[in-house]
Write an enzyme that holds these catalytic residues in place. Structure first.
Site, mmCIF file in Angstrom:
data_model
loop_
_atom_site.group_PDB
_atom_site.id
_atom_site.type_symbol
_atom_site.label_atom_id
_atom_site.label_comp_id
_atom_site.label_asym_id
_atom_site.label_seq_id
_atom_site.Cartn_x
_atom_site.Cartn_y
_atom_site.Cartn_z
ATOM 1 N N TYR A 1 190.367 -16.479 52.576
ATOM 2 C CA TYR A 1 188.957 -16.132 52.451
ATOM 3 C C TYR A 1 188.806 -15.271 51.196
ATOM 4 C CZ TYR A 1 184.158 -15.092 53.610
ATOM 5 O OH TYR A 1 182.790 -15.020 53.572
ATOM 6 N N HIS B 1 190.794 -24.921 57.117
ATOM 7 C CA HIS B 1 192.177 -25.377 57.075
ATOM 8 C C HIS B 1 193.109 -24.182 57.173
ATOM 9 C CE1 HIS B 1 190.834 -24.541 52.966
ATOM 10 N NE2 HIS B 1 192.092 -24.254 52.669
#
Length: 327
Positions: A246, A254
């Protein structure tokens, strides 16, 4: 006592007898091996008959010369003499390349064509800043950015999920997710093992979308990735690092699964960017099925490059004196 000199000729090096690998650094493309060499005197003229001495040899691939990159490919005088395709899906193609005949593979070649302005910015060297993404910043800046992302950027993922491409490489398939080797892996070197779990649920775009209800999915990914790695390569869960990015490089959820000793992926495991799957599962277990999701409530801090589409709006929103609407 005889004088043992370091080898200074190819004949002396050719007497090397391999014993074992001491170290392998995939980031610097270096191998360090232990063995023995035939003892020789200082001027290399005499090799003591049959006497061997311990020797360590470090082999490192030399760096690519930036000045030569314009001559890598060309109809007549290109430096790359041979390529072998690994995989191709949508706009992405992966190949191995050779700089001459009768050589081991010299290059891993990734091609993006046609490349968009977003791709160009992504692969341009960037200066980073640390940003603190509050839930408010996510709702007002990041979420609209994600929702506006063109579907073409994840067409290659769709091709995999819908059975158009890479089907021969799939290691595990269920209605919830697929598990397959990442394109960064050569499928041979276990020390650089790199797998990818791609979920079928298109509504999960990033870490922010995870909820308590997704716990069975995440635990199944952890279970099956560990099982596959154990059965095929003898690697238990204790040898695997599973994590979620992130911000991710593309907004379709994924999970990365790599050999825990793989140093070549360290840039992708930066503090703030990589969130361990075990930690994500533990955080979600603190939620209840009816409570607001913990990833809805968290402030996430991470590095953001100056070529990223979120850089300018996030930096502006974090400037002193900026007031978010509704805050």
């Amino acid at each position: 006592m005889a004088h043992y000199a370091a080898p200074k000729s190819i004949d002396a090096l050719n007497s090397f007898r391999f014993e074992r690998i001491l170290n392998e650094d995939l980031l610097t493309h270096t191998l360090i091996v232990l063995g023995t060499l035939l003892a020789s005197n200082g001027d290399q003229s005499t090799i003591h008959s049959g006497e061997r001495v311990p020797a360590i040899i470090r082999v490192e691939k030399t760096a690519l010369d930036a000045a030569q990159t314009s001559t890598f490919f060309g109809e007549k005088d290109g430096l790359v003499k041979k390529v072998e395709i690994v995989e191709s899906t949508d706009i992405y193609t992966w190949l191995f390349g050779w700089l001459g005949e009768n050589r081991e593979c010299d290059l891993k070649i990734n091609v993006i064509c046609p490349a968009t302005e977003v791709h160009i910015r992504k692969y341009t060297k960037q200066q980073q800043i640390m940003v603190r993404e509050t839930p408010e910043l996510y709702e007002q800046i990041v979420k609209p950015y994600i929702l506006a992302f063109p579907a073409s950027r994840t067409q290659w993922v769709e091709n995999i999920l819908t059975g158009i491409s890479e089907q021969s490489k799939i290691l595990f398939s269920s209605p919830a997710f697929l598990l397959l080797p990442d394109m960064k892996w050569d499928l041979k070197t276990v020390s650089s093992l790199y797998l990818l779990a791609i979920v079928q649920d298109r509504a999960i775009r990033s870490l922010r979308d995870l909820r308590h209800a997704h716990l069975p999915l995440l635990k199944d990914i952890r279970l099956e990735a560990g099982r596959i790695a154990k059965e095929r390569w003898g690697m238990g869960n204790e040898y695997l690092r599973m994590y979620i990015h992130y911000q991710p490089s593309y907004y379709h959820f994924h999970v990365h699964i790599v050999n825990v000793n793989y140093e070549g992926g360290l840039l992708g495991m930066t503090v703030g960017q990589a969130h361990l799957l075990d930690d994500v599962i533990s955080l979600l277990e603190l939620d209840t099925p009816t409570s607001p999701g913990i990833f809805e409530r968290l402030t996430l801090t991470y590095g953001l490059g100056d070529q990223h589409g979120l850089f300018k709006p996030m930096r502006s929103a974090m400037s002193p004196g900026t007031v978010l609407s509704g805050a």
